[in-house]
Scaffold this motif. Structure first.
Motif, PDB file in Angstrom:
ATOM      1  N   ALA A   1      27.975  -9.313  39.005  1.00 10.76           N
ATOM      2  CA  ALA A   1      28.571  -8.469  40.039  1.00 10.76           C
ATOM      3  C   ALA A   1      29.986  -8.956  40.328  1.00 10.76           C
ATOM      4  O   ALA A   1      30.296 -10.139  40.200  1.00 10.76           O
ATOM      5  N   LEU A   2      30.863  -8.039  40.733  1.00 12.71           N
ATOM      6  CA  LEU A   2      32.231  -8.329  41.139  1.00 12.71           C
ATOM      7  C   LEU A   2      32.436  -7.718  42.514  1.00 12.71           C
ATOM      8  O   LEU A   2      32.232  -6.510  42.694  1.00 12.71           O
ATOM      9  N   HIS A   3      32.865  -8.526  43.490  1.00 13.30           N
ATOM     10  CA  HIS A   3      32.829  -8.054  44.872  1.00 13.30           C
ATOM     11  C   HIS A   3      33.799  -8.839  45.735  1.00 13.30           C
ATOM     12  O   HIS A   3      34.366  -9.855  45.296  1.00 13.30           O
ATOM     13  N   GLN A   4      33.999  -8.377  46.978  1.00  8.56           N
ATOM     14  CA  GLN A   4      34.937  -8.983  47.920  1.00  8.56           C
ATOM     15  C   GLN A   4      34.183  -9.469  49.154  1.00  8.56           C
ATOM     16  O   GLN A   4      34.268  -8.881  50.228  1.00  8.56           O
ATOM     17  N   PRO A   5      33.430 -10.583  49.058  1.00  5.59           N
ATOM     18  CA  PRO A   5      32.641 -11.056  50.198  1.00  5.59           C
ATOM     19  C   PRO A   5      33.533 -11.475  51.365  1.00  5.59           C
ATOM     20  O   PRO A   5      34.537 -12.158  51.179  1.00  5.59           O
ATOM     21  N   GLN A   6      33.177 -11.043  52.573  1.00 10.41           N
ATOM     22  CA  GLN A   6      33.967 -11.310  53.771  1.00 10.41           C
ATOM     23  C   GLN A   6      35.400 -10.791  53.637  1.00 10.41           C
ATOM     24  O   GLN A   6      36.303 -11.240  54.351  1.00 10.41           O
ATOM     25  N   GLY A   7      35.625  -9.839  52.733  1.00  7.11           N
ATOM     26  CA  GLY A   7      36.980  -9.344  52.502  1.00  7.11           C
ATOM     27  C   GLY A   7      37.874 -10.344  51.816  1.00  7.11           C
ATOM     28  O   GLY A   7      39.105 -10.181  51.771  1.00  7.11           O
ATOM     29  N   ASP A   8      37.283 -11.384  51.246  1.00  7.49           N
ATOM     30  CA  ASP A   8      38.028 -12.474  50.623  1.00  7.49           C
ATOM     31  C   ASP A   8      38.480 -12.072  49.219  1.00  7.49           C
ATOM     32  O   ASP A   8      38.177 -10.984  48.723  1.00  7.49           O
ATOM     33  N   TYR A   9      39.206 -12.992  48.563  1.00 11.96           N
ATOM     34  CA  TYR A   9      39.581 -12.775  47.173  1.00 11.96           C
ATOM     35  C   TYR A   9      38.343 -12.425  46.347  1.00 11.96           C
ATOM     36  O   TYR A   9      37.227 -12.836  46.649  1.00 11.96           O
ATOM     37  N   LEU A  10      38.585 -11.688  45.273  1.00 16.48           N
ATOM     38  CA  LEU A  10      37.513 -11.196  44.411  1.00 16.48           C
ATOM     39  C   LEU A  10      36.645 -12.343  43.889  1.00 16.48           C
ATOM     40  O   LEU A  10      37.160 -13.357  43.398  1.00 16.48           O
ATOM     41  N   LYS A  11      35.325 -12.165  43.969  1.00 12.55           N
ATOM     42  CA  LYS A  11      34.358 -13.154  43.487  1.00 12.55           C
ATOM     43  C   LYS A  11      33.440 -12.503  42.457  1.00 12.55           C
ATOM     44  O   LYS A  11      33.354 -11.281  42.344  1.00 12.55           O
ATOM     45  N   TYR A  12      32.721 -13.359  41.716  1.00  8.41           N
ATOM     46  CA  TYR A  12      31.716 -12.855  40.795  1.00  8.41           C
ATOM     47  C   TYR A  12      30.412 -13.604  41.000  1.00  8.41           C
ATOM     48  O   TYR A  12      30.388 -14.746  41.487  1.00  8.41           O
ATOM     49  N   SER A  13      29.314 -12.954  40.655  1.00  9.27           N
ATOM     50  CA  SER A  13      27.977 -13.545  40.730  1.00  9.27           C
ATOM     51  C   SER A  13      27.234 -13.191  39.456  1.00  9.27           C
ATOM     52  O   SER A  13      27.456 -12.113  38.883  1.00  9.27           O
ATOM     53  N   GLU A  14      26.337 -14.083  39.021  1.00 11.47           N
ATOM     54  CA  GLU A  14      25.571 -13.864  37.783  1.00 11.47           C
ATOM     55  C   GLU A  14      24.087 -14.118  38.046  1.00 11.47           C
ATOM     56  O   GLU A  14      23.732 -15.061  38.761  1.00 11.47           O
ATOM     57  N   GLY A  15      23.241 -13.285  37.470  1.00 11.77           N
ATOM     58  CA  GLY A  15      21.807 -13.460  37.665  1.00 11.77           C
ATOM     59  C   GLY A  15      21.017 -12.530  36.777  1.00 11.77           C
ATOM     60  O   GLY A  15      21.456 -12.169  35.680  1.00 11.77           O
ATOM     61  N   GLN A  16      19.847 -12.114  37.275  1.00 12.68           N
ATOM     62  CA  GLN A  16      19.011 -11.194  36.513  1.00 12.68           C
ATOM     63  C   GLN A  16      18.247 -10.266  37.449  1.00 12.68           C
ATOM     64  O   GLN A  16      18.076 -10.539  38.623  1.00 12.68           O
ATOM     65  N   ILE A  17      17.807  -9.175  36.869  1.00 12.68           N
ATOM     66  CA  ILE A  17      16.986  -8.209  37.610  1.00 12.68           C
ATOM     67  C   ILE A  17      15.558  -8.742  37.656  1.00 12.68           C
ATOM     68  O   ILE A  17      15.004  -9.117  36.620  1.00 12.68           O
ATOM     69  N   GLN A  18      14.968  -8.780  38.865  1.00 14.59           N
ATOM     70  CA  GLN A  18      13.598  -9.296  38.950  1.00 14.59           C
ATOM     71  C   GLN A  18      12.557  -8.190  39.044  1.00 14.59           C
ATOM     72  O   GLN A  18      11.421  -8.372  38.602  1.00 14.59           O
ATOM     73  N   ARG A  19      12.890  -7.019  39.570  1.00 12.24           N
ATOM     74  CA  ARG A  19      11.910  -5.929  39.663  1.00 12.24           C
ATOM     75  C   ARG A  19      12.602  -4.658  40.117  1.00 12.24           C
ATOM     76  O   ARG A  19      13.771  -4.648  40.505  1.00 12.24           O
ATOM     77  N   TYR A  20      11.844  -3.555  40.071  1.00 17.03           N
ATOM     78  CA  TYR A  20      12.275  -2.311  40.691  1.00 17.03           C
ATOM     79  C   TYR A  20      11.821  -2.321  42.153  1.00 17.03           C
ATOM     80  O   TYR A  20      10.785  -2.895  42.493  1.00 17.03           O
ATOM     81  N   ASP A  21      12.601  -1.672  43.037  1.00 16.18           N
ATOM     82  CA  ASP A  21      12.254  -1.621  44.455  1.00 16.18           C
ATOM     83  C   ASP A  21      12.332  -0.201  45.004  1.00 16.18           C
ATOM     84  O   ASP A  21      13.119   0.633  44.523  1.00 16.18           O
ATOM     85  N   ASN A  22      11.501   0.048  46.015  1.00 15.96           N
ATOM     86  CA  ASN A  22      11.655   1.215  46.868  1.00 15.96           C
ATOM     87  C   ASN A  22      12.336   0.745  48.145  1.00 15.96           C
ATOM     88  O   ASN A  22      11.876  -0.207  48.777  1.00 15.96           O
ATOM     89  N   CYS A  23      13.439   1.392  48.521  1.00 14.71           N
ATOM     90  CA  CYS A  23      14.201   0.966  49.694  1.00 14.71           C
ATOM     91  C   CYS A  23      14.511   2.157  50.587  1.00 14.71           C
ATOM     92  O   CYS A  23      14.637   3.290  50.128  1.00 14.71           O
TER      93      CYS A  23
ATOM     94  N   LEU B   1      27.214  -3.417  40.168  1.00 18.59           N
ATOM     95  CA  LEU B   1      26.448  -4.305  39.292  1.00 18.59           C
ATOM     96  C   LEU B   1      26.776  -3.912  37.862  1.00 18.59           C
ATOM     97  O   LEU B   1      26.821  -2.720  37.535  1.00 18.59           O
ATOM     98  N   PHE B   2      27.007  -4.912  36.997  1.00 20.95           N
ATOM     99  CA  PHE B   2      27.448  -4.648  35.624  1.00 20.95           C
ATOM    100  C   PHE B   2      26.494  -5.244  34.597  1.00 20.95           C
ATOM    101  O   PHE B   2      25.894  -6.297  34.818  1.00 20.95           O
ATOM    102  N   ILE B   3      26.396  -4.547  33.475  1.00 17.78           N
ATOM    103  CA  ILE B   3      25.813  -5.082  32.245  1.00 17.78           C
ATOM    104  C   ILE B   3      26.781  -4.748  31.119  1.00 17.78           C
ATOM    105  O   ILE B   3      27.115  -3.571  30.903  1.00 17.78           O
ATOM    106  N   GLY B   4      27.280  -5.774  30.433  1.00 19.01           N
ATOM    107  CA  GLY B   4      28.148  -5.545  29.283  1.00 19.01           C
ATOM    108  C   GLY B   4      29.386  -4.727  29.584  1.00 19.01           C
ATOM    109  O   GLY B   4      29.810  -3.927  28.745  1.00 19.01           O
ATOM    110  N   GLY B   5      29.977  -4.921  30.766  1.00 21.68           N
ATOM    111  CA  GLY B   5      31.203  -4.208  31.107  1.00 21.68           C
ATOM    112  C   GLY B   5      31.008  -2.831  31.685  1.00 21.68           C
ATOM    113  O   GLY B   5      31.991  -2.135  31.957  1.00 21.68           O
ATOM    114  N   ARG B   6      29.750  -2.416  31.894  1.00 20.11           N
ATOM    115  CA  ARG B   6      29.463  -1.071  32.395  1.00 20.11           C
ATOM    116  C   ARG B   6      28.686  -1.138  33.702  1.00 20.11           C
ATOM    117  O   ARG B   6      27.799  -1.980  33.872  1.00 20.11           O
ATOM    118  N   VAL B   7      28.989  -0.227  34.607  1.00 17.42           N
ATOM    119  CA  VAL B   7      28.331  -0.171  35.914  1.00 17.42           C
ATOM    120  C   VAL B   7      26.905   0.344  35.759  1.00 17.42           C
ATOM    121  O   VAL B   7      26.672   1.375  35.113  1.00 17.42           O
TER     122      VAL B   7
END
Length: 495
Positions: free
Chosen positions: A393-415, A452-458
Motif C-alpha cells: 500500500a502507498l498512503h499518507q498517514p496523519q497527512g505525513d510524507y508518503l509511506k508504504y506498507s507490505e503484507g498479505q491478504i488473510q481473508r475475504y470480509d463482509n463490512c 492497495l497494489f499487486i504488481g503495480g496495479r490497484v
C-alpha cells in the motif's frame, strides 16, 4: 468535445436519489474526442479488466495560474481570538477520515447584510468597484472561508491573498463559483453545504477576500455571507520539522507513527508512488479533513484525471468541490526530513462521478490537470486478489510524507460502514472487502482511501481497520476494486 468538458457536463446533471446513495444514475463517459456525453450503461461490457500505468507527460500537464500583481484596496478587518477548545484527537476511528480543522462562526459576516456593511467599495481604474475584507483566526496553520452565496455576478472577480506579503494567492470568477455551486446542488440537493463555496487554504491564520465588480455592475447585485471559516490546527506544509537548537528531529501533530516506512526509500514502487496524492477537503459538517487518493488510468489512455478514494472520505459533490490534492508529497530522499522540491498542490476540486457506501468507493474527475510526471495507476479488476496473496500500500498517514506498507491478504470480509466507523466479519469469495495484515509498516488516520497494489496495479481501497505500530495482530480492510469496477467504475475506466 474533450474529456474535461464531457465529464464536467455529466457531473453537472447527475442527481443522487438519496444523500448517501450510489451515484449510479450518473452514466460514464470521460474521454475521447468526437463523442457525446452520457457514457455507457452499467450493464455494458468493459473494454478491459486489467490495465497498466501511464505517466503524464509535460505536454499534457498545465501549470497552475499565478495570482497577478495588483494594487490592493484597504481591507476591512475581522479577527477571531485564539481557538481555545481541545483539539480533535489525531487518531481517526477506523472507517472515518482524519479531522485536521474545526469550524468557527463569524458573527459579523453571518448574513449578507453583515458582510455588506463591512465592505468599503472604491472605484477601480477601469471604472468598476473593488472591496476587500481580511479575516484572521489567530493561531491557525491555515484557514478556509465558507462563502454562502445567494447572488454573485458571473463577471465578478474573486481574489484571495495574504496581508503578510507572501506571493501565495488564488483567483477565480463569479461564473466559476456559480457553476461549482450549481453542480453541488444538482448532485447533493439544495442544502446549505451545497450552497457553500470554500476558499482554498493559503497556509496562514489570515486571508484577504477581495471582490471586483466590472463597470456598470452595482454592489447591490452581490449577496454573499461568510457565516463560517475552517480553522486548521495541523500544519499542512511541514509535517516533520527539525529542531536546530536541540539538534534533533521533532514530530509535529501531523507526523506518522515510528514504524511507517518512507516511500522515498521504495524504488521498487517508483512508478506507482507518483499516482498518490494527499487529500484535504471540507466535510458537510464544515470540518476539515485528511485522506489519501490515487490517480487512475483508463483504456482510452487520454490522461483523464480519474481519482479514486473512499466514500467515507468524499461522498458529496460539495466535498469534491472543496478538494485540494498535494502531489509528490514525500521526503526529498530516503528517510530525509526535507520536503520533496517537486511537491505541488492543485486547488480546483473535482466532479464526483460515483460514490457508494456498499464498497466504500468514491471516484472523482479532477477539475485541474495534475503536474507533469504523475502516474495514472494501472488496475486489475479480474478478481485475482485473494487470501495468501502478497500486497503493498502507498498512503499518507496523519497527512505525513508518503509511506508504504507490505503484507498479505488473510481473508475475504463482509463490512458495513456508518458514522461511527467500519464493522467487519469473515466472509466468502463473494464478499466486497479484503482483510489485510502487514509484515512491514501499517496504516493510520489520513491513510483512508489509499490504494492497495499487486504488481503495480490497484486492487483495493482502504476503508479502515485495527492495525498500528503498537498492537500485534491488527488488520485492515480494503474494498475490492474488482467489485467496484463491475458495479460502475468500468463505465469511466474501461469504455
Amino acid at each position: 468535445m474533450d474529456w474535461w468538458t464531457r465529464s464536467r457536463r455529466i457531473g453537472r446533471w447527475c442527481v443522487s436519489a438519496v444523500a448517501a446513495a450510489v451515484l449510479a444514475a450518473c452514466g460514464g463517459g470521460g474521454g475521447g474526442s468526437g463523442g457525446s456525453g452520457g457514457g455507457s450503461s452499467s450493464g455494458s461490457t468493459p473494454k478491459a479488466y486489467v490495465l497498466d500505468s501511464l505517466v503524464l507527460p509535460a505536454s499534457a500537464a498545465k501549470s497552475a495560474a499565478a495570482l497577478p500583481a495588483a494594487l490592493r484596496p484597504t481591507a476591512a478587518t475581522l479577527v477571531l481570538p485564539p481557538w481555545s477548545e481541545a483539539k480533535q484527537a489525531l487518531v481517526a476511528a477506523p472507517g472515518t477520515p482524519l479531522q485536521i480543522g474545526v469550524p468557527r462562526a463569524l458573527a459579523a459576516t453571518q448574513t449578507a447584510d453583515g458582510l455588506a456593511q463591512m465592505l468599503n467599495w472604491t472605484q477601480a481604474s477601469d471604472g468598476g468597484l473593488v472591496a476587500a475584507v481580511s479575516i484572521t483566526s489567530t493561531g491557525a496553520y491555515g484557514l478556509r472561508l465558507g462563502l454562502l452565496v445567494a447572488s454573485l455576478p458571473d463577471t465578478a472577480r474573486i481574489s484571495l491573498y495574504r496581508q503578510d506579503g507572501s506571493k501565495t494567492g488564488y483567483q477565480t470568477t463569479g461564473r466559476a463559483i456559480n457553476a461549482a455551486l450549481a453542480r453541488n446542488r444538482a448532485v447533493d440537493g439544495d442544502t446549505q453545504a451545497a450552497g457553500t463555496w470554500w476558499s482554498p487554504d493559503l497556509g496562514a491564520d489570515e486571508v484577504t477576500l477581495e471582490i471586483e465588480l466590472p463597470a456598470g455592475v452595482p454592489a447591490s447585485q452581490l449577496q454573499i455571507a461568510i457565516p463560517t471559516l475552517a480553522h486548521a490546527y495541523v500544519n499542512l506544509a511541514l509535517p516533520i520539522e527539525a529542531d536546530l537548537q536541540a539538534g534533533a528531529v521533532t514530530k509535529t501533530v501531523g507526523a506518522a507513527a515510528a514504524c511507517e516506512l518512507d516511500a522515498s526509500c521504495a524504488n521498487q514502487y517508483a512508478t506507482e508512488r507518483n499516482a498518490v496524492a494527499r487529500m484535504t477537503y471540507m466535510g458537510s459538517d464544515s470540518r476539515y479533513y485528511y485522506c489519501t487518493g490515487t490517480l487512475l488510468n483508463n483504456t482510452r489512455l487520454d490522461y483523464a484525471p480519474y481519482f479514486l478514494s473512499a466514500n467515507h472520505c468524499v461522498s458529496t459533490q460539495a466535498s469534491a468541490t472543496s478538494l485540494r490534492t498535494d502531489w509528490f508529497f514525500r521526503s526529498a530522499s530516503c528517510n530525509s526530513t526535507a520536503p520533496n522540491p517537486q511537491t505541488a498542490a492543485r486547488l480546483q476540486g473535482a466532479a464526483l462521478l460515483y460514490a457508494t457506501s456498499v464498497t466504500d468507493t468514491s471516484l472523482m474527475l479532477l477539475n485541474e490537470t495534475p503536474p507533469a510526471g504523475v502516474t495514472l495507476a494501472g488496475w486489475d479488476a479480474r478478481g485475482t486478489a485473494a487470501p495468501g496473496g502478497a500486497i503493498y500500500a502507498l498512503h499518507q498517514p496523519q497527512g505525513d510524507y508518503l509511506k508504504y506498507s507490505e503484507g498479505q491478504i488473510q481473508r475475504y470480509d463482509n463490512c458495513s460502514l456508518s458514522g461511527g466507523g467500519i464493522s467487519c466479519a469473515s466472509g466468502s469469495a463473494q464478499s466486497d472487502f479484503l482483510s489485510v495484515v502487514w509484515n512491514r509498516g501499517t496504516t493510520e488516520g489520513g491513510s483512508s482511501g489509499s490504494a492497495l497494489f499487486i504488481g503495480g496495479r490497484v486492487v483495493g481501497t482502504l476503508s479502515g481497520g485495527s492495525s498500528s505500530c503498537t498492537v500485534a495482530g491488527g488488520s485492515d480492510d480494503y474494498s475490492r476494486f474488482d467489485h467496484a469496477f463491475g458495479n460502475k467504475l468500468k463505465d469511466w475506466l474501461a469504455q
